[in-house]
Scaffold this active site. Structure first.
Site, PDB file in Angstrom:
ATOM      1  N   HIS A  40      50.535  75.204 -65.263  1.00 50.35           N
ATOM      2  CA  HIS A  40      49.313  75.255 -64.473  1.00 50.35           C
ATOM      3  C   HIS A  40      48.677  73.869 -64.369  1.00 50.35           C
ATOM      4  O   HIS A  40      48.159  73.490 -63.311  1.00 50.35           O
ATOM      5  CB  HIS A  40      48.302  76.216 -65.113  1.00 50.35           C
ATOM      6  CG  HIS A  40      48.761  77.637 -65.165  1.00 50.35           C
ATOM      7  ND1 HIS A  40      49.134  78.246 -66.343  1.00 50.35           N
ATOM      8  CD2 HIS A  40      48.914  78.576 -64.198  1.00 50.35           C
ATOM      9  CE1 HIS A  40      49.479  79.502 -66.096  1.00 50.35           C
ATOM     10  NE2 HIS A  40      49.364  79.725 -64.804  1.00 50.35           N
ATOM     11  N   GLN A 155      56.723  76.878 -57.960  1.00 54.34           N
ATOM     12  CA  GLN A 155      57.998  77.349 -57.449  1.00 54.34           C
ATOM     13  C   GLN A 155      58.703  78.287 -58.422  1.00 54.34           C
ATOM     14  O   GLN A 155      59.681  78.930 -58.045  1.00 54.34           O
ATOM     15  CB  GLN A 155      58.889  76.153 -57.122  1.00 54.34           C
ATOM     16  CG  GLN A 155      58.388  75.356 -55.932  1.00 54.34           C
ATOM     17  CD  GLN A 155      59.230  74.137 -55.618  1.00 54.34           C
ATOM     18  OE1 GLN A 155      60.171  73.825 -56.334  1.00 54.34           O
ATOM     19  NE2 GLN A 155      58.872  73.428 -54.568  1.00 54.34           N
ATOM     20  N   GLN A 160      57.036  84.930 -54.635  1.00 47.97           N
ATOM     21  CA  GLN A 160      55.595  84.931 -54.370  1.00 47.97           C
ATOM     22  C   GLN A 160      55.230  83.803 -53.413  1.00 47.97           C
ATOM     23  O   GLN A 160      54.492  84.007 -52.435  1.00 47.97           O
ATOM     24  CB  GLN A 160      54.831  84.786 -55.686  1.00 47.97           C
ATOM     25  CG  GLN A 160      53.336  84.530 -55.513  1.00 47.97           C
ATOM     26  CD  GLN A 160      52.627  84.392 -56.840  1.00 47.97           C
ATOM     27  OE1 GLN A 160      52.387  85.391 -57.522  1.00 47.97           O
ATOM     28  NE2 GLN A 160      52.279  83.166 -57.235  1.00 47.97           N
ATOM     29  N   SER A 193      53.055  82.261 -69.121  1.00 49.22           N
ATOM     30  CA  SER A 193      52.073  82.845 -70.034  1.00 49.22           C
ATOM     31  C   SER A 193      52.684  83.930 -70.898  1.00 49.22           C
ATOM     32  O   SER A 193      52.188  84.233 -71.985  1.00 49.22           O
ATOM     33  CB  SER A 193      50.892  83.416 -69.233  1.00 49.22           C
ATOM     34  OG  SER A 193      50.269  82.410 -68.456  1.00 49.22           O
TER      35      SER A 193
END
Length: 339
Positions: A40, A155, A160, A193
């Site tokens: 992130h 990526q 998504q 995560s």
């Protein structure tokens, strides 16, 4: 650029509307579900670089209930807002928009949603029905709320990203969509995560996902290089003779199989190289690996690449459950790159 000032924490749409944007400055947004990690941070740094020193970077932190098929999965998702704010600050964010579900969906779940269409029913969509409808719905809503000039997505979640790009194009959203390469730990495991749920033994098993992808990439590069060298050795087009004429151990071992393959395709070889690694990991004692899918797909629509593909872009995607944790990974490939 590293910032030491804690970003503004915004909880409501009204607070977000009140966030002043310098005249003429670009606003970049990074959408997350929290539990931020270096992957992130890389997205936020990319957004910071794109927006420039005078621009504005907004990070959203929202665990979207529409994306979870089971309440237990939603409850299990980690919430680490204080740590998220620190990571966002260090990476260069100006503000973090962290609304509650009631703020994003006042009155309960929305009756009108974005439908992901055929691409949303493949791979991850087949494994998690309705997931991509929920994802696109919240992305559309957050794009309207944050009103960015550019939005950044990893990526690692290739399907998504492809669906967001398709939605923005099909529905005429006035925003640029930028993908940022997958960030990996030193052992090759893609940052996620969900990695925090892996035991040490499960993590060792989970490394098979990235090893499988790298093995496929290396196999493609070797096969295409071999074809190129054979073509140069036998310019008349007799690739089998060219391979034999090379007189190398690798060429001799691969000559027959490669000569029968398409000149620059080898999708079957790519799949086989990856599958071998995954099957070996699944067969070993220790933490179990249950393969969900291994797919070589077209980045435009996530349909399977045919075995006679000679050129063009592809994505090799994998999903597997290691213990109780489901992981995904992918790698981009280019067929016919040497011609």
């Amino acid at each position: 650029m590293t910032r030491t000032v804690r970003p503004a924490l915004l909880r409501t749409a009204a607070e977000l509307d009140a966030l002043s944007r310098p005249a003429g400055a670009e606003r970049a947004v990074v959408m997350t579900m929290g539990a931020l990690h270096e992957g992130h941070a890389a997205l936020i740094r990319a957004a910071r670089a794109a927006a420039g020193a005078d621009g504005q970077v907004v990070v959203t932190v929202f665990v979207n209930p529409l994306q979870f098929g089971e309440a237990a999965d939603l409850d299990r998702y980690p919430r680490t807002l204080d740590a998220d704010l620190e990571i966002a600050a260090a990476a260069g964010a100006d503000a973090v928009f962290a609304p509650g579900a009631d703020e994003v969906y006042p009155g309960g779940e929305p009756q009108v949603r974005i439908a992901a269409g055929p691409m949303g029913e493949r791979l991850e969509g087949a494994a998690r029905p309705g997931h991509f409808d929920g994802m696109l719905t919240v992305v559309a809503k957050l794009l309207h709320l944050t009103r960015p000039d550019e939005a950044f997505y990893g990526q690692k979640d290739a399907q998504q990203l492809a669906l967001i790009r398709r939605m923005v194009r099909d529905l005429n959203f006035g925003v640029r969509i930028t993908g940022v390469p997958t960030v990996r730990d030193a052992d090759g495991l893609a940052l996620s995560s969900r990695n925090r749920f892996l035991t040490a033994e499960e993590r060792r098993t989970a490394r098979a996902l990235s090893r499988a992808l790298f093995a496929a990439r290396d196999r493609l590069a070797a096969q295409q290089a071999l074809h190129e060298r054979a073509r140069a050795t036998a310019p008349g087009g007799d690739r089998a003779a060219g391979l034999n004429r090379l007189g190398e151990a690798r060429a001799a071992a691969d000559a027959q199989a490669v000569a029968l393959a398409r000149p620059n395709g080898a999708p079957a070889a790519v799949r086989a190289a990856a599958r071998t690694i995954l099957e070996e990991a699944a067969a070993r004692d220790g933490a179990p690996l249950a393969l969900d899918y291994l797919a070589l797909v077209d980045p435009a629509d996530f349909t399977e690449i045919p075995d006679d593909r000679e050129s063009g872009e592809a994505i090799l995607a994998v999903a597997a459950r290691v213990g109780d944790t489901r992981l995904i990974d992918n790698i981009p490939l280019t067929f016919g790159a040497l011609t």
